[in-house]
Design a protein around this motif. Structure first.
Motif, mmCIF file in Angstrom:
data_model
loop_
_atom_site.group_PDB
_atom_site.id
_atom_site.type_symbol
_atom_site.label_atom_id
_atom_site.label_comp_id
_atom_site.label_asym_id
_atom_site.label_seq_id
_atom_site.Cartn_x
_atom_site.Cartn_y
_atom_site.Cartn_z
ATOM 1 N N ARG A 1 0.819 -1.215 0.000
ATOM 2 C CA ARG A 1 0.000 0.000 0.000
ATOM 3 C C ARG A 1 0.853 1.266 0.000
ATOM 4 N NH1 ARG A 1 -3.369 -2.433 -1.946
ATOM 5 N NH2 ARG A 1 -4.775 -3.853 -0.908
ATOM 6 N N LYS A 2 0.185 2.390 -0.190
ATOM 7 C CA LYS A 2 0.837 3.698 -0.120
ATOM 8 C C LYS A 2 1.455 3.874 1.268
ATOM 9 C CE LYS A 2 -0.173 8.552 -0.858
ATOM 10 N NZ LYS A 2 -1.163 9.557 -1.163
ATOM 11 N N ASN A 3 2.597 4.535 1.358
ATOM 12 C CA ASN A 3 3.391 4.756 2.578
ATOM 13 C C ASN A 3 4.105 3.500 3.066
ATOM 14 O OD1 ASN A 3 2.806 7.481 2.648
ATOM 15 N ND2 ASN A 3 0.993 7.164 3.907
ATOM 16 N N GLY A 4 3.981 2.393 2.341
ATOM 17 C CA GLY A 4 4.755 1.189 2.652
ATOM 18 C C GLY A 4 6.123 1.309 1.988
ATOM 19 N N TYR A 5 6.875 0.226 2.002
ATOM 20 C CA TYR A 5 8.198 0.231 1.371
ATOM 21 C C TYR A 5 8.264 -0.866 0.327
ATOM 22 C CZ TYR A 5 9.566 3.233 5.233
ATOM 23 O OH TYR A 5 9.644 4.263 6.124
ATOM 24 N N ILE A 6 9.087 -0.644 -0.704
ATOM 25 C CA ILE A 6 9.270 -1.620 -1.775
ATOM 26 C C ILE A 6 10.668 -1.417 -2.365
ATOM 27 C CG2 ILE A 6 8.268 -0.090 -3.528
ATOM 28 C CD1 ILE A 6 7.081 -2.561 -4.892
ATOM 29 N N VAL A 7 11.231 -2.475 -2.947
ATOM 30 C CA VAL A 7 12.518 -2.359 -3.627
ATOM 31 C C VAL A 7 12.234 -2.172 -5.118
ATOM 32 C CG1 VAL A 7 14.692 -3.505 -4.188
ATOM 33 C CG2 VAL A 7 13.685 -3.795 -1.920
ATOM 34 N N ILE A 8 12.673 -1.035 -5.661
ATOM 35 C CA ILE A 8 12.546 -0.763 -7.097
ATOM 36 C C ILE A 8 13.945 -0.536 -7.654
ATOM 37 C CG2 ILE A 8 11.576 0.763 -8.875
ATOM 38 C CD1 ILE A 8 9.347 1.501 -6.941
ATOM 39 N N LYS A 9 14.286 -1.283 -8.697
ATOM 40 C CA LYS A 9 15.625 -1.203 -9.319
ATOM 41 C C LYS A 9 16.724 -1.341 -8.248
ATOM 42 C CE LYS A 9 14.182 1.521 -13.283
ATOM 43 N NZ LYS A 9 12.936 2.222 -13.043
ATOM 44 N N SER A 10 16.547 -2.313 -7.357
ATOM 45 C CA SER A 10 17.450 -2.649 -6.238
ATOM 46 C C SER A 10 17.753 -1.464 -5.310
ATOM 47 C CB SER A 10 18.730 -3.327 -6.733
ATOM 48 O OG SER A 10 19.500 -2.473 -7.522
ATOM 49 N N ARG A 11 16.789 -0.537 -5.174
ATOM 50 C CA ARG A 11 16.887 0.584 -4.225
ATOM 51 C C ARG A 11 15.684 0.538 -3.284
ATOM 52 N NH1 ARG A 11 20.986 2.401 -2.959
ATOM 53 N NH2 ARG A 11 20.105 4.377 -2.346
ATOM 54 N N PRO A 12 15.882 0.768 -1.965
ATOM 55 C CA PRO A 12 14.745 0.799 -1.048
ATOM 56 C C PRO A 12 13.948 2.093 -1.240
ATOM 57 C CG PRO A 12 16.773 1.300 0.130
ATOM 58 C CD PRO A 12 17.165 0.966 -1.276
ATOM 59 N N CYS A 13 12.644 1.955 -1.433
ATOM 60 C CA CYS A 13 11.801 3.116 -1.724
ATOM 61 C C CYS A 13 10.572 3.132 -0.830
ATOM 62 C CB CYS A 13 11.308 3.078 -3.171
ATOM 63 S SG CYS A 13 12.621 3.144 -4.385
ATOM 64 N N LYS A 14 10.100 4.352 -0.550
ATOM 65 C CA LYS A 14 8.815 4.530 0.144
ATOM 66 C C LYS A 14 7.768 4.723 -0.942
ATOM 67 C CE LYS A 14 6.499 7.181 3.669
ATOM 68 N NZ LYS A 14 6.698 6.891 5.070
ATOM 69 N N VAL A 15 6.683 3.956 -0.874
ATOM 70 C CA VAL A 15 5.649 4.001 -1.904
ATOM 71 C C VAL A 15 4.828 5.280 -1.732
ATOM 72 C CG1 VAL A 15 3.630 2.832 -2.860
ATOM 73 C CG2 VAL A 15 5.539 1.486 -1.981
ATOM 74 N N VAL A 16 4.742 6.095 -2.809
ATOM 75 C CA VAL A 16 3.948 7.322 -2.744
ATOM 76 C C VAL A 16 2.672 7.206 -3.565
ATOM 77 C CG1 VAL A 16 5.834 8.905 -2.202
ATOM 78 C CG2 VAL A 16 5.323 8.389 -4.587
ATOM 79 N N GLU A 17 2.619 6.212 -4.473
ATOM 80 C CA GLU A 17 1.437 6.050 -5.299
ATOM 81 C C GLU A 17 1.338 4.605 -5.765
ATOM 82 O OE1 GLU A 17 0.108 7.679 -9.612
ATOM 83 O OE2 GLU A 17 1.200 9.107 -8.366
#
Length: 159
Positions: free
Chosen positions: A28-44
């Motif tokens: 969900r939004k405000n969760g975390y995910i790995v995109i292109k091997s970088r840790p990211c906070k989900v904004v959308e």
């Protein structure tokens, strides 16, 4: 065979993984995910309908938690995504060295000297200015996937 005892010095934490799998449809939004091997906070997050080949797709927009860069990824909602283990710890600021490293006091009384000052235009003057004024500062350190960075500062001075 040798009678000597073997001593292993390890700073790893019991082989714990830097990420864990989670189904894309449950992130969900405000969760975390790995995109292109970088840790990211989900904004959308947006989910498309199932197409004629049967997979609903999740479109993630995330902000890298260390660099602030915007990254995007599209994953079938039934597939697993990597989610980083993100920890946030508070340390008291003891010293700032000339080469840009900070000395922090840990909870158990030791020091942590391997972190650089943030390059952030709002945090850097707050930390340097507050330290020069002799304020008691506590910095929040965000860590994920083997990286650490100062992400916030607060003054705990007794006024």
């Amino acid at each position: 065979m040798s009678d000597e005892e073997h001593h292993f010095e390890s700073k790893a934490d019991a082989g714990a993984s830097k990420t864990f799998p989670q189904q894309a449809g449950t992130i969900r939004k405000n969760g975390y995910i790995v995109i292109k091997s970088r840790p990211c906070k989900v904004v959308e997050v947006s989910t498309s309908k199932t197409g004629k080949h049967g997979h609903a797709k999740c479109h993630f927009v995330g902000i890298d938690i260390f660099s602030g860069k915007k990254l995007e990824d599209i994953v079938p909602s039934s597939h697993n995504c990597d989610v980083p283990h993100v920890n946030r710890s508070d340390y008291q600021l003891i010293d700032i060295s000339e080469d840009g490293f900070v000395s922090l006091l840990t909870e158990n009384g030791g020091t942590k000297d391997d972190l650089r000052l943030p390059t952030d235009d709002t945090l850097l003057p707050q930390i340097k200015g507050g330290f020069e004024e002799g304020k008691d500062l506590v910095v929040s350190v965000m860590s994920a996937m083997g990286e650490e960075q100062i992400c916030a500062v607060k003054d705990i001075g007794k006024n």
